[in-house]
Design an enzyme around this catalytic site. Structure first.
Site, PDB file in Angstrom:
ATOM      1  N   LYS A   1       0.848  -1.204   0.000  1.00 11.43           N
ATOM      2  CA  LYS A   1       0.000   0.000   0.000  1.00 11.43           C
ATOM      3  C   LYS A   1       0.869   1.234   0.000  1.00 11.43           C
ATOM      4  CE  LYS A   1      -3.320   2.691   2.706  1.00 11.43           C
ATOM      5  NZ  LYS A   1      -4.179   2.797   3.894  1.00 11.43           N
TER       6      LYS A   1
ATOM      7  N   GLU B   1      -9.335  12.239  12.377  1.00 12.82           N
ATOM      8  CA  GLU B   1      -8.621  11.030  12.806  1.00 12.82           C
ATOM      9  C   GLU B   1      -7.713  11.254  13.998  1.00 12.82           C
ATOM     10  OE1 GLU B   1      -5.987   7.365  10.912  1.00 12.82           O
ATOM     11  OE2 GLU B   1      -6.621   9.030   9.650  1.00 12.82           O
TER      12      GLU B   1
END
Length: 401
Positions: free
Chosen positions: A154, A204
């Site tokens: 990723k 977040e």
């Protein structure tokens, strides 16, 4: 310096209207630092001491700064506030303010629902995309090809918008708009260099520590919101069942658990993610909680540094993902995807992932947005995702793509 810190709680707090929004309204750029969390709002005035840049470990330097501030002022709980950049080699922008005012969470103040007055001196923004959408899509496609060849798992690729106006932007008004758009998130405005301000509203939490308890809330896997209720619900349901997004999320959660477990006596990681919504996006979310094995020697910043950067903002393996980012992104991230937050002398604090943000300097704003790219990613979808993420800030400044 008043720095009372309340434990996170789900019990609604009785708040005098205007208590929290007063700090938002009193924020002034350059000299002030505002950090608003779902539990408390902080406004730091002035600079008592600034963190020096050196080769010593960041956590040790911060603790020395706080201990020295406690000796100089007699304040039991001095606080450090500010931002830490994405690059480990770049200097942090952390200070102990001369004075810190606190208030309950913005979301608990009824006045947060009132609209921000329209400024008659609205900016006429010129917008430049870096890289252009087609170049960003090509970069995503190149990364996907390398992942399908087995090079890495990723990578998070970002792009920027450069907004230029005839005059300097009205940062206090932008901050109030960001806070009112998502009052349950993390709103911040802190200087990062002379004449430069980091401003944003992140959904977040990287990590929070209160005594022996820690909380982390990784977000990975996203879908844009829709103004149509039925379509909005459909998108949320589809995100919860998306194999691509669930895989992306699982990679991040596993990395968070692996980083935090050595510090913990116990750690709890739910088996499946839930959903978190902002005004612009749906996100897959997992709340990780734990009890520290040695809270006397583990601060919030210790935990944050062990986590940073998570695969949610960098990729995996981390070192290779950093290299791919440097090769693929035609700009320096600066504070973007670093962390912003606070910590007191006892080690309690909140550190937030620096996303949904911009850096303001002179008459220019630099906005950032990124997307997590995995082998199943579509270049068109990831480009659209960054466009949706830009909306949080574009709406606050009165600009559009």
């Amino acid at each position: 310096m008043t720095t009372t810190v309340h434990e996170p709680t789900t019990t609604p707090e009785l708040v005098t209207p205007g208590t929290a929004t007063a700090l938002l309204d009193e924020y002034r750029p350059a000299t002030d630092r505002l950090i608003a969390t779902p539990y408390q709002t902080f406004l730091g005035h002035g600079t008592l001491a600034e963190l020096p840049h050196s080769n010593a470990p960041l956590t040790a330097r911060v603790q020395d700064l706080l201990d020295e501030a406690r000796r100089r002022t007699g304040e039991r709980q001095p606080m450090v506030l500010g931002a830490i950049p994405f690059s480990p080699d770049a200097p942090p922008a952390l200070v102990v303010p001369e004075h810190v005012r606190t208030a309950p969470a913005l979301k608990s103040d009824p006045l947060i629902a009132l609209p921000v007055p329209v400024n008659g001196n609205a900016a006429d923004w010129q917008v430049r995309e870096i890289p252009a959408p087609e170049e960003y899509s090509a970069a995503v496609a190149a990364v996907v090809a390398r992942m399908r060849a087995g090079e890495f798992d990723k990578v998070v690729l970002a792009r920027t918008l450069e907004l230029t106006a005839p005059h300097a932007p009205d940062l206090p008004t932008m901050l109030r708009r960001l806070a009112r758009r998502d009052p349950s998130g993390y709103t911040f405005a802190v200087p990062t260099a002379p004449g430069r301000t980091l401003i944003g509203a992140s959904p977040e939490l990287l990590v929070a520590r209160r005594g022996p308890k820690l909380t982390a809330n990784p977000l990975a896997g996203s879908a844009p919101r829709s103004a149509d209720l039925a379509e909005d619900v459909r998108r949320a349901a589809a995100l919860l069942e998306s194999p691509k997004d669930l895989h992306e999320h699982a990679v991040v959660v596993a990395a968070v658990r692996e980083a935090l477990a050595p510090f913990c006596r116990t750690i709890d990681v739910p088996e499946r993610p839930t959903l978190v919504r902002t005004a612009a996006m749906w996100h897959l979310s997992t709340t990780v909680t734990g009890e520290l094995a040695d809270p006397g020697s583990t601060t919030a910043l210790d935990l944050a540094c062990a986590l940073h950067p998570t695969p949610a903002v960098c990729g995996t393996p981390t070192d290779l993902a950093r290299q791919v980012i440097a090769e693929s992104e035609p700009f320096d991230r600066g504070a973007y995807t670093g962390m912003v937050g606070w910590q007191n002398a006892d080690g309690d604090g909140d550190w937030v992932v620096t996303i949904r943000c911009a850096e303001a300097e002179g008459n220019r704003l630099r906005l950032f947005a990124g997307a997590g790219v995995v082998a199943a990613s579509s270049p068109e979808a990831e480009t659209a995702e960054t466009g949706a993420k830009f909306r949080t800030f574009l709406n606050a400044v009165g600009a559009a793509l």
